[in-house]
Scaffold this active site. Structure first.
Site, PDB file in Angstrom:
ATOM      1  N   GLY A  23       0.797  -1.224   0.000  1.00  0.00           N
ATOM      2  CA  GLY A  23       0.000   0.000   0.000  1.00  0.00           C
ATOM      3  C   GLY A  23       0.828   1.271   0.000  1.00  0.00           C
ATOM      4  O   GLY A  23       0.279   2.361   0.055  1.00  0.00           O
ATOM      5  N   SER A  24       2.164   1.162  -0.087  1.00  0.00           N
ATOM      6  CA  SER A  24       2.986   2.373  -0.006  1.00  0.00           C
ATOM      7  C   SER A  24       2.963   3.134  -1.324  1.00  0.00           C
ATOM      8  O   SER A  24       3.007   2.549  -2.394  1.00  0.00           O
ATOM      9  CB  SER A  24       4.430   1.989   0.350  1.00  0.00           C
ATOM     10  OG  SER A  24       4.939   1.026  -0.553  1.00  0.00           O
ATOM     11  N   ASP A  25       2.881   4.462  -1.226  1.00  0.00           N
ATOM     12  CA  ASP A  25       2.932   5.295  -2.418  1.00  0.00           C
ATOM     13  C   ASP A  25       3.646   6.596  -2.082  1.00  0.00           C
ATOM     14  O   ASP A  25       4.184   6.760  -0.986  1.00  0.00           O
ATOM     15  CB  ASP A  25       1.525   5.521  -2.997  1.00  0.00           C
ATOM     16  CG  ASP A  25       0.608   6.290  -2.061  1.00  0.00           C
ATOM     17  OD1 ASP A  25       1.013   7.358  -1.571  1.00  0.00           O
ATOM     18  OD2 ASP A  25      -0.531   5.822  -1.828  1.00  0.00           O
ATOM     19  N   TYR A  33      -3.529  -0.364   7.001  1.00  0.00           N
ATOM     20  CA  TYR A  33      -4.890  -0.400   6.464  1.00  0.00           C
ATOM     21  C   TYR A  33      -5.885  -0.708   7.589  1.00  0.00           C
ATOM     22  O   TYR A  33      -5.729  -1.688   8.318  1.00  0.00           O
ATOM     23  CB  TYR A  33      -4.996  -1.454   5.366  1.00  0.00           C
ATOM     24  CG  TYR A  33      -4.490  -0.985   4.011  1.00  0.00           C
ATOM     25  CD1 TYR A  33      -3.971   0.296   3.828  1.00  0.00           C
ATOM     26  CD2 TYR A  33      -4.563  -1.823   2.907  1.00  0.00           C
ATOM     27  CE1 TYR A  33      -3.539   0.723   2.584  1.00  0.00           C
ATOM     28  CE2 TYR A  33      -4.123  -1.402   1.659  1.00  0.00           C
ATOM     29  CZ  TYR A  33      -3.615  -0.135   1.500  1.00  0.00           C
ATOM     30  OH  TYR A  33      -3.193   0.279   0.261  1.00  0.00           O
ATOM     31  N   ASP A 249       0.113   6.140 -10.970  1.00  0.00           N
ATOM     32  CA  ASP A 249      -0.667   6.804  -9.913  1.00  0.00           C
ATOM     33  C   ASP A 249       0.274   7.637  -9.046  1.00  0.00           C
ATOM     34  O   ASP A 249       1.162   7.088  -8.399  1.00  0.00           O
ATOM     35  CB  ASP A 249      -1.350   5.717  -9.064  1.00  0.00           C
ATOM     36  CG  ASP A 249      -2.270   6.285  -7.992  1.00  0.00           C
ATOM     37  OD1 ASP A 249      -2.300   7.518  -7.807  1.00  0.00           O
ATOM     38  OD2 ASP A 249      -2.956   5.475  -7.335  1.00  0.00           O
ATOM     39  N   GLU A 275      -3.069   8.858 -12.642  1.00  0.00           N
ATOM     40  CA  GLU A 275      -4.103   8.934 -11.602  1.00  0.00           C
ATOM     41  C   GLU A 275      -3.679   9.911 -10.508  1.00  0.00           C
ATOM     42  O   GLU A 275      -2.508   9.927 -10.115  1.00  0.00           O
ATOM     43  CB  GLU A 275      -4.264   7.519 -11.031  1.00  0.00           C
ATOM     44  CG  GLU A 275      -5.216   7.391  -9.863  1.00  0.00           C
ATOM     45  CD  GLU A 275      -5.443   5.909  -9.528  1.00  0.00           C
ATOM     46  OE1 GLU A 275      -5.455   5.068 -10.460  1.00  0.00           O
ATOM     47  OE2 GLU A 275      -5.584   5.579  -8.339  1.00  0.00           O
ATOM     48  N   GLU A 301     -10.640   8.903  -6.055  1.00  0.00           N
ATOM     49  CA  GLU A 301     -10.679   8.202  -4.765  1.00  0.00           C
ATOM     50  C   GLU A 301     -10.695   9.156  -3.587  1.00  0.00           C
ATOM     51  O   GLU A 301     -11.160   8.793  -2.512  1.00  0.00           O
ATOM     52  CB  GLU A 301      -9.521   7.206  -4.647  1.00  0.00           C
ATOM     53  CG  GLU A 301      -8.151   7.846  -4.596  1.00  0.00           C
ATOM     54  CD  GLU A 301      -7.024   6.807  -4.553  1.00  0.00           C
ATOM     55  OE1 GLU A 301      -6.604   6.354  -5.631  1.00  0.00           O
ATOM     56  OE2 GLU A 301      -6.579   6.449  -3.460  1.00  0.00           O
ATOM     57  N   ASP A 324     -15.211   5.714  -5.232  1.00  0.00           N
ATOM     58  CA  ASP A 324     -14.752   4.939  -4.077  1.00  0.00           C
ATOM     59  C   ASP A 324     -15.987   4.674  -3.232  1.00  0.00           C
ATOM     60  O   ASP A 324     -16.757   5.592  -2.956  1.00  0.00           O
ATOM     61  CB  ASP A 324     -13.706   5.752  -3.299  1.00  0.00           C
ATOM     62  CG  ASP A 324     -13.197   5.009  -2.076  1.00  0.00           C
ATOM     63  OD1 ASP A 324     -11.997   4.676  -2.054  1.00  0.00           O
ATOM     64  OD2 ASP A 324     -13.974   4.782  -1.139  1.00  0.00           O
ATOM     65  N   HIS A 351     -11.860   3.005  -7.714  1.00  0.00           N
ATOM     66  CA  HIS A 351     -10.749   2.784  -6.789  1.00  0.00           C
ATOM     67  C   HIS A 351     -11.129   1.655  -5.841  1.00  0.00           C
ATOM     68  O   HIS A 351     -12.268   1.596  -5.368  1.00  0.00           O
ATOM     69  CB  HIS A 351     -10.498   4.052  -5.968  1.00  0.00           C
ATOM     70  CG  HIS A 351      -9.558   3.860  -4.830  1.00  0.00           C
ATOM     71  ND1 HIS A 351      -9.947   3.987  -3.514  1.00  0.00           N
ATOM     72  CD2 HIS A 351      -8.245   3.528  -4.809  1.00  0.00           C
ATOM     73  CE1 HIS A 351      -8.891   3.765  -2.734  1.00  0.00           C
ATOM     74  NE2 HIS A 351      -7.856   3.480  -3.487  1.00  0.00           N
ATOM     75  N   ALA A 352     -10.187   0.765  -5.576  1.00  0.00           N
ATOM     76  CA  ALA A 352     -10.440  -0.290  -4.584  1.00  0.00           C
ATOM     77  C   ALA A 352      -9.124  -0.650  -3.930  1.00  0.00           C
ATOM     78  O   ALA A 352      -8.143   0.082  -4.043  1.00  0.00           O
ATOM     79  CB  ALA A 352     -11.112  -1.488  -5.237  1.00  0.00           C
TER      80      ALA A 352
HETATM   81 MG    MG Z   1      -4.876   5.675  -6.435  1.00  0.00          MG
END
Ligand code: MG
Length: 438
Positions: A23-25, A33, A249, A275, A301, A324, A351-352
């Site tokens: 989940g890192s961005d 989460y 993204d 994105e 999202e 979302d 988005h999911a």
């Molecule tokens: Mg995204």
């Protein structure tokens, strides 16, 4: 006598996903989460319950859970039939508490909290009807669906009459599309290979696995360093070949000029969309980025409500709308957004990921396909292969298609043993990490 909603329980459930950088961005380097999980208890025989959730990435769970509790009086003590028989009115009540609305209006924590309750009541209604939410929605008349929407602030772009017209146009094909959906499933793409914290080897391995599993689109996180992004994009392109789409993204990382320069540099590797290039509130910036570089623009999202989606569409600022299930005020507001997207002819690619977002949003896309846009061309639901094992009715993705859920409800129920283990801070998973008893 209709049974009564006897209580609204709000449970803080968190998963320590930051330990593996899942989940890192570029903006969220270490998410845990989490779900502020809502359980509507009733005195119906058989223990009928409604489930909903707000997704957060950790400490925000405290704030959201407190806000959901402040909305409890709208639901607690009411008969089940008064709630499930008029889901349009309850949605308006929850989003128009004047003292709480002051904190928004219709955005942020209060709106997300309302959404969790709205979604929990849809779960209740669908269980009562013995249908999954997508099928319950797709069995309603155009007028019934249109009445679920709050048209305030929308009528310069979408009126109730126009909504009914869109829904009526899709009506004749509903049965055929339902059959096709059951047979083929709904298209999915995967973000599992692309988290920013993953090594090049992990990225390449997971990208190849995704193609082998039948995916025709993957997504990479970008926006940390341009040199790294060019290298990762090149490696991913080599791994998947020329025919698989690679969306990227940026998770809101850039200003307009940076977004244009960065995407111009990545463009030779043919990214499918960019994105969240910039602030989700900035409609004009999205329009400028769309006009200023060759890659298609997606966002949604973190878009706060139907009004911002309306403007993104009016300003021709996006090529893809990314709803979302747990950001705006639940099913009702997402129906407004699906109708707006259908009116403007822009595809919806939800988005999911997160906790339970795949489980929830699949219902909305399937409803859209059967009864609103009537199309899945150019559309796909994001799929991330994390945390599904904690749900009692987890998503099933086979050969890169979401199988339509068949169990009654909204697929939002978390397994009791998972809730017990991951309650924050008292569950054993967290007691072990936080160092002893709390
Ligand atoms: Mg995204």
């Amino acid at each position: 006598m209709s049974p009564t909603i006897t209580g609204v329980e709000v449970i803080d459930v968190r998963f320590p996903t930051s330990e593996k950088l899942d989940g890192s961005d570029a903006m969220n380097p270490d998410p845990d989460y989490s779900a502020a999980y809502v359980v509507l208890r009733t005195d119906a025989p058989g223990g009928l319950e409604g489930h909903g959730l707000c997704f957060t990435i950790g400490r925000g769970n405290d704030v959201v859970a407190a806000t959901i509790r402040s909305l409890r009086p709208y639901v607690e003590g009411r008969t089940v039939s008064s709630v499930t028989g008029d889901l349009g009115s309850l949605y308006r009540e929850l989003t128009h508490d004047s003292q709480l609305r002051w904190l928004g209006p219709e955005k942020g924590v209060v709106h997300m909290a309302a959404g969790a309750l709205v979604n929990a009541t849809w779960d209740l209604a669908a269980k009562e009807a013995g249908k999954p939410v997508w099928e319950l929605l797709a069995s309603m008349t155009p007028e019934e669906i249109a009445d679920l929407v709050d048209y305030r602030y929308l009528t310069d772009a979408l009126t109730r009459d126009e909504a009914v017209e869109i829904l009526r146009a899709a009506e004749p094909g509903r049965a055929e599309r339902t059959a096709r959906l059951r047979e083929q499933g709904y298209p999915a793409y995967t973000t599992s290979p692309g988290w920013l914290g993953y090594s090049d080897d992990k990225l390449v391995g997971l990208a190849k696995e995704a193609v082998a599993a039948g995916f025709t689109q993957i997504k990479l996180k970008v926006g940390g360093s341009l040199d790294d992004d060019i290298r990762r994009m090149r490696l991913a392109r080599e791994a998947v070949g020329p025919d698989v789409r690679i969306a990227v993204d940026a998770n809101q990382r850039w200003d307009v000029d940076t977004a244009i320069a960065w995407m111009t540099a990545l463009a030779p590797h043919e990214p499918y969309w960019i994105e969240e290039p910039t602030s989700p509130d900035d409609i004009l910036a999205h329009a400028a980025i769309r006009a200023g570089q060759p890659v298609k623009v997606a966002t949604g999202e973190h878009v706060a409500n139907r009004v911002v989606f309306k403007q993104l569409l009016q300003a021709e600022a996006v090529d893809f709308v990314q709803i979302d299930a747990a950001r705006v005020a639940g099913v009702n507001e997402n129906i407004a957004i699906l109708l707006l997207a259908a009116k403007f002819g822009v595809p919806v690619c939800p988005h999911a990921g997160g906790v339970g977002l795949c489980e929830l949003v699949q219902h909305l896309s399937m409803f859209d396909y059967v009864a609103v846009s009537g199309s899945w061309d150019g559309r796909a639901i994001e799929y991330v292969d994390h945390l599904h094992e904690h749900f009692t009715d987890p998503v099933v993705v086979e050969n890169a298609r979401y199988r339509p859920p068949s169990a009654p409800g909204f697929s939002a129920a978390i397994r009791p043993e998972s809730v017990a283990a991951h309650r924050y801070p008292e569950g054993p998973v967290w007691r072990a990490r936080l160092g002893g008893d709390q």
